[in-house]
Scaffold this motif. Structure first.
Motif, PDB file in Angstrom:
ATOM      1  N   UNK A 295       0.833  -1.196   0.000  1.00 61.40           N
ATOM      2  CA  UNK A 295       0.000   0.000   0.000  1.00 61.40           C
ATOM      3  C   UNK A 295       0.872   1.252   0.000  1.00 61.40           C
ATOM      4  N   UNK A 296       0.553   2.191  -0.870  1.00 60.79           N
ATOM      5  CA  UNK A 296       1.207   3.494  -0.845  1.00 60.79           C
ATOM      6  C   UNK A 296       0.595   4.318   0.288  1.00 60.79           C
ATOM      7  N   UNK A 297       1.466   4.935   1.080  1.00 59.90           N
ATOM      8  CA  UNK A 297       1.001   5.700   2.237  1.00 59.90           C
ATOM      9  C   UNK A 297       1.537   7.130   2.157  1.00 59.90           C
ATOM     10  N   UNK A 298       0.854   8.033   2.814  1.00 62.93           N
ATOM     11  CA  UNK A 298       1.329   9.403   2.950  1.00 62.93           C
ATOM     12  C   UNK A 298       2.632   9.399   3.746  1.00 62.93           C
ATOM     13  N   UNK A 299       3.702   9.984   3.182  1.00 65.64           N
ATOM     14  CA  UNK A 299       4.948  10.090   3.947  1.00 65.64           C
ATOM     15  C   UNK A 299       5.095  11.514   4.480  1.00 65.64           C
ATOM     16  N   UNK A 300       6.099  11.719   5.315  1.00 64.17           N
ATOM     17  CA  UNK A 300       6.249  13.008   5.993  1.00 64.17           C
ATOM     18  C   UNK A 300       6.529  14.118   4.996  1.00 64.17           C
ATOM     19  N   UNK A 301       7.350  13.851   3.992  1.00 61.16           N
ATOM     20  CA  UNK A 301       7.682  14.913   3.036  1.00 61.16           C
ATOM     21  C   UNK A 301       6.450  15.370   2.260  1.00 61.16           C
TER      22      UNK A 301
END
Length: 310
Positions: A295-301
């Motif tokens: 799953x692609x997830x929201x990262x901090x950047x």
């Protein structure tokens, strides 16, 4: 023959609970009931497969257990502000509900306790500073000991902290109070190598729906998810790249955090900071459920870019 409908009772309609709804509501043959104290305030959340019911979690036993027993899945999204005794009470009510279902020849109650945070097995009560964290650990131990005999299966989903929390002004890690002067202050807990795991609430809902759908083995176990796991040094680099501001660094070492708490022993945020300077607040991405499910997830950047572009 049509399979029976899966019924879900979701406790709470705050930031996390409402983030769950778009994803749980897409599951086939599933009806979600939101349990809140004042349903008239939340009628905007109703839909064809989402309804509301009045539930007061302070109600005495066994009224809660009887209500819980009518559902196949019980998900607690009651929030961080819970009284330590209430999270244990809720788990005990879930166990009683499982027994009621057994007497009625129903399947196991699947219970997701409020554990959407750090690894309470590791962090415990934060050396006596966080009774709520200690109660969360006690919930895990209670479920391990008594769930099977109570006709309950359980799943804990450890998420780290909510990604938005990392950038909240009151948390003090990314301080944007001087942004109009072209400056941002980034602080670390302990040192710049210390890490933290964060997950966006929408992504928590996405993963939860996959878990409920049976896409991962989840019965009677702790699952780990993560949008990102970064060091505070990496956080500095990210803020430098996306903010376009001068970034100042300030290290909050263990001694500083202890002194800050000594000056205001009742300050909950200062307690949290000291606890988050210890172990149990991060894990490797490679061991997460979202990694296993590709799953692609929201990262901090990505999150920081959206924040600083506003």
């Amino acid at each position: 023959m049509t399979s029976p409908q899966t019924t879900v009772l979701l406790l709470g309609a705050g930031e996390l609970g409402t983030a769950f709804l778009p994803h749980l509501s897409t599951l086939p043959n599933t009806h979600i009931t939101i349990g809140i104290r004042s349903p008239p305030k939340y009628t905007h959340l109703q839909s064809a497969n989402i309804s509301l019911t009045a539930i007061d979690l302070s109600s005495p036993s066994p009224s809660l257990a009887k209500s819980f027993s009518a559902y196949d899945i019980l998900i607690s999204a009651t929030g961080f502000g819970a009284d330590p005794s209430s999270v244990l009470k809720l788990a005990e009510e879930a166990l009683v509900a499982g027994k009621i279902r057994k007497e009625q020849w129903k399947g196991k109650l699947w219970f997701f306790p409020w554990q959407w945070g750090v690894d309470y097995d590791v962090i415990g009560d934060g050396q006596g500073m966080m009774p709520l964290f200690g109660a969360q650990r006690d919930v895990r131990n209670l479920l391990r000991q008594k769930a099977e005999a109570s006709n309950v299966k359980w799943t804990v989903v450890s998420t780290g902290i909510f990604m938005s929390f990392l950038f909240e002004q009151f948390w003090g890690i990314v301080d944007r109070s001087k942004e109009e002067e072209g400056k941002v202050v980034v602080r670390c807990l302990i040192d710049w190598n210390h890490k933290v795991t964060v997950t966006d609430v929408n992504d928590i809902g996405r993963v939860l729906a996959r878990v409920v759908a049976g896409d991962v083995e989840a019965e009677d176990r702790v699952l780990y998810i993560a949008g990102d796991t970064i060091s505070y040094g990496q956080l500095v680099d990210i803020v430098k790249r996306v903010s376009g501001k001068q970034v100042e660094q300030e290290a909050w070492g263990l001694e500083h955090l202890k002194n800050e708490l000594d000056s205001a022993p009742g300050d909950g945020i200062k307690k949290y900071r000291l606890v988050f300077a210890r172990d149990g607040v991060w894990w490797e991405m490679s061991g997460t459920v979202n990694k296993a499910l590709s799953m692609d997830m929201m990262d901090v950047e990505t999150f920081a870019k959206s924040l600083f572009s506003r």
